[in-house]
Design an enzyme around this catalytic site. Structure first.
Site, PDB file in Angstrom:
ATOM      1  N   GLU A  42      12.874  18.159  -1.650  1.00 47.59           N
ATOM      2  CA  GLU A  42      13.278  17.235  -2.676  1.00 47.59           C
ATOM      3  C   GLU A  42      13.825  16.174  -1.952  1.00 47.59           C
ATOM      4  OE1 GLU A  42      15.809  19.043  -5.813  1.00 47.59           O
ATOM      5  OE2 GLU A  42      16.841  17.837  -5.855  1.00 47.59           O
ATOM      6  N   ARG A  46      19.884  10.216  -3.936  1.00 47.90           N
ATOM      7  CA  ARG A  46      22.215   9.539  -3.608  1.00 47.90           C
ATOM      8  C   ARG A  46      21.940   8.729  -2.624  1.00 47.90           C
ATOM      9  NH1 ARG A  46      24.310  15.504  -3.306  1.00 47.90           N
ATOM     10  NH2 ARG A  46      23.524  16.313  -5.227  1.00 47.90           N
ATOM     11  N   THR A  70      18.164  13.761  -7.859  1.00 43.60           N
ATOM     12  CA  THR A  70      19.010  13.440  -8.741  1.00 43.60           C
ATOM     13  C   THR A  70      18.739  12.053  -8.926  1.00 43.60           C
ATOM     14  OG1 THR A  70      20.184  13.987  -6.480  1.00 43.60           O
ATOM     15  CG2 THR A  70      22.066  12.548  -7.941  1.00 43.60           C
ATOM     16  N   LYS A 130      16.443  24.148 -12.921  1.00 40.76           N
ATOM     17  CA  LYS A 130      16.920  23.646 -11.703  1.00 40.76           C
ATOM     18  C   LYS A 130      18.488  24.420 -12.123  1.00 40.76           C
ATOM     19  CE  LYS A 130      19.817  20.744  -8.861  1.00 40.76           C
ATOM     20  NZ  LYS A 130      19.405  20.063  -7.602  1.00 40.76           N
TER      21      LYS A 130
END
Ligand code: 3PG
Length: 213
Positions: A42, A46, A70, A130
């Protein structure tokens, strides 16, 4: 369950990656993860240029499952998909964002940790969520408690997962896989310590296999 769900479940651990220098690090990192038996990643937004990291990891190892993390906007979904991302992860549950991903036909895993969020996820016909930030939100005890009224979901906890608690999480049948940065820390990537990343992946895979035996 779609094919991506199944691949994530099979691998059992998903490294959560922040790549500051994709030109230098994407290829050796992809090789290091695969060498450790974890052909999944993943790649989080960020770090600016996450799409470049996704593109380069996929080019290096087309056999690897690479998703974007994110992700908080439709624009980032587009960037990720253009780069070849195969799934989208977002820290929270944003109905518009989930629906956008569904329209695009890409699996999406929004972060959910409350009964209200699970209920909203049900309405969106999601099957895998998640669970973030896992440890800080009540950990395995909360995941088990939410599985009572919502037995249909599998969850992917991230946030505070380590080699110490990985086995506990994975031994719960509700867990699809665990996400974490412990095998791909900024120090390890910055120091280009690919051998240690491979070692930590291998150790993680041994835990996955021991739990599932
Ligand atoms: C995430 O983005 O999923 C988490 O920040 C990963 O959490 P960790 O760094 O505690 O593994």
């Amino acid at each position: 369950m779609n094919q991506v769900d199944k691949q994530i479940m099979e691998t059992g651990v998903v490294p959560v990656i922040k790549l500051e220098n994709p030109e230098r690090d994407a290829r050796p990192l992809a090789e290091a993860l695969c060498a450790g038996g974890v052909p999944a990643a993943e790649v989080t937004f960020r770090a600016a240029g996450a799409e470049e990291a996704i593109r380069r990891m996929k080019a290096a190892r087309p056999d690897m499952l690479v998703g974007a993390g994110t992700v908080v906007s439709a624009y980032q979904v587009d960037l990720a998909l253009e780069a070849g991302a195969q799934f989208i992860v977002s820290p929270g549950l944003d109905v518009d964002l989930v629906q956008y991903c569904q329209e695009k036909g890409v699996p999406v895993y929004p972060g959910c940790t409350t009964a209200s969020e699970y209920q909203a996820a049900l309405k969106l016909r999601l099957e895998v969520l998640k669970f973030f930030p896992a440890e800080q939100s009540g950990g395995l005890a909360k995941i088990k408690a939410l599985a009572g009224p919502f037995p249909q979901f599998k969850v992917m906890p991230t946030g505070g997962i380590s080699l110490q608690n990985l086995g506990d999480y994975l031994s719960c049948p509700v867990i699809a896989a665990c996400g974490g940065s412990y095998m791909v820390t900024a120090e390890l990537i910055g120091g280009q310590n690919w051998a240690e990343i491979t070692r930590l992946c291998r150790q993680s895979r041994e835990i996955v296999e021991a739990v599932r035996k």
